[in-house]
Design a protein around this motif. Sequence first.
Motif, PDB file in Angstrom:
ATOM      1  N   SER A  16     -19.009 -12.161 -40.667  1.00 57.69           N
ATOM      2  CA  SER A  16     -19.333 -11.150 -39.656  1.00 57.69           C
ATOM      3  C   SER A  16     -20.385 -11.649 -38.679  1.00 57.69           C
ATOM      4  O   SER A  16     -20.433 -11.211 -37.523  1.00 57.69           O
ATOM      5  N   THR A  25     -26.139  -7.821 -36.337  1.00 60.08           N
ATOM      6  CA  THR A  25     -26.143  -8.236 -37.744  1.00 60.08           C
ATOM      7  C   THR A  25     -27.443  -7.828 -38.429  1.00 60.08           C
ATOM      8  O   THR A  25     -27.448  -7.447 -39.602  1.00 60.08           O
ATOM      9  N   TYR A 336     -18.917  -5.178 -43.049  1.00 60.57           N
ATOM     10  CA  TYR A 336     -18.781  -6.625 -42.851  1.00 60.57           C
ATOM     11  C   TYR A 336     -17.330  -6.991 -42.541  1.00 60.57           C
ATOM     12  O   TYR A 336     -17.045  -7.773 -41.624  1.00 60.57           O
ATOM     13  N   ALA A 339     -16.150  -5.755 -39.036  1.00 63.90           N
ATOM     14  CA  ALA A 339     -16.654  -6.613 -37.960  1.00 63.90           C
ATOM     15  C   ALA A 339     -15.905  -7.929 -37.891  1.00 63.90           C
ATOM     16  O   ALA A 339     -15.701  -8.496 -36.813  1.00 63.90           O
ATOM     17  N   THR A 340     -15.469  -8.417 -39.036  1.00 66.47           N
ATOM     18  CA  THR A 340     -14.805  -9.720 -39.086  1.00 66.47           C
ATOM     19  C   THR A 340     -13.364  -9.651 -38.620  1.00 66.47           C
ATOM     20  O   THR A 340     -12.897 -10.549 -37.890  1.00 66.47           O
TER      21      THR A 340
END
Length: 387
Positions: A16, A25, A336, A339-340
């Motif tokens: 992420s 982050t 996470y 977002a990835t």
Amino acid sequence: MRNKWIVSIDDYRRASRWHLPKMITDYLDGGALDEITTRANRESLDALMLRQRSMVDLSDLRTDATVLGQQIDLPLIVAPMGMLTIFHPGSDTAVARAAVNAGSIFIHSAWAGCALEEVAPIAGDKLWAQVAFWKDPEETESYIKRARKAGVKTLVVAGDVGSSSKRERDLHHGLSMPPRPPVVDYLTTAMRPQWIYRWLTGRKMTYGNYSIDGQPLRMDEMNQWMAKNKNPGANWADFAWLREQWDGNLVIKGIMDPEDAARAVDEGADGIFISNHGGRQFDAQPATIDVLPSIVSAVNGRAEIYLDGGIRRGHDMVKAIGLGATAVMAGRPFAYALATGGEPAVSKAFKILHDEFKGAMGFVGKTRVSEIDESVFAQCNRITDYV
């Protein structure tokens, strides 16, 4: 890191960081003040050892569980998370769809990026809604009516948000409402063009559950709205009022003390949600797993108990259930993944945790979630210290 090489939640956490600016982050990973509680959640889980059993017939091992009378495929629920839109424009709808496909439950945050009505058709009967007590009671009443109309059967009360938190990572990045980032953050953000493109072309970053003049709250309007509606005076009388208004299930989130847990059940709570917000609200309080046994004792079977805080592995789920939790909840792991890689990545995160949980059940010799109890712990834990 390509999605096919991701095999753990921690892989998603690292991945992420390639998709989000540093200020985002840090918002996702950070906790309050010195982040003592954030670290404690993981450290306490890691310190518990499980007892491996051998030659157990695992041919009929099942991970399904029952939560408030509803069967789910694994005892893992998506905790309420606000502002998911800043991670990916798929936002709450992507996570909700992945949760339903995994046979889980999605809790829609009171501070969500999209409206409850947008998530309801996707999540169906796997949708719980978080409600807050606002200064204007009409705001709270209106949301309860919306939840009822959307078919929601379980409300989750935000019970510990009367005090404001201080997250120093966010302050260093100028993440106020509206954001005022320093020059360095403009530079680091420019290194994430994909995130900028999503921000410019995708779903606008709003607080979709609430509105001004009929339009969803923009991020730069949140301070204005909160100044008018935040209610530091919310108390048990408000909870009792809600119990009278709501004939469905009622869960209270943010319980960290056995006296509060017992009081919640006395006031009509069907579920106790042990949570310290992943250490994001009040620092220097214990890990959730450390307070779980005393709360289980105080509740004494009168309500279901859920726990979040640091859940990253399938064996974490076994540990929490072994100490008396009905199910666990997780937030950051799915953020996470979102977002990835959006919804497909969230679905994979569910599969990772499901597979790990099933494996851990096999190692401790349990073939049903209902069989998981104190016997799963190794003697070196001195488990009597916990119960």
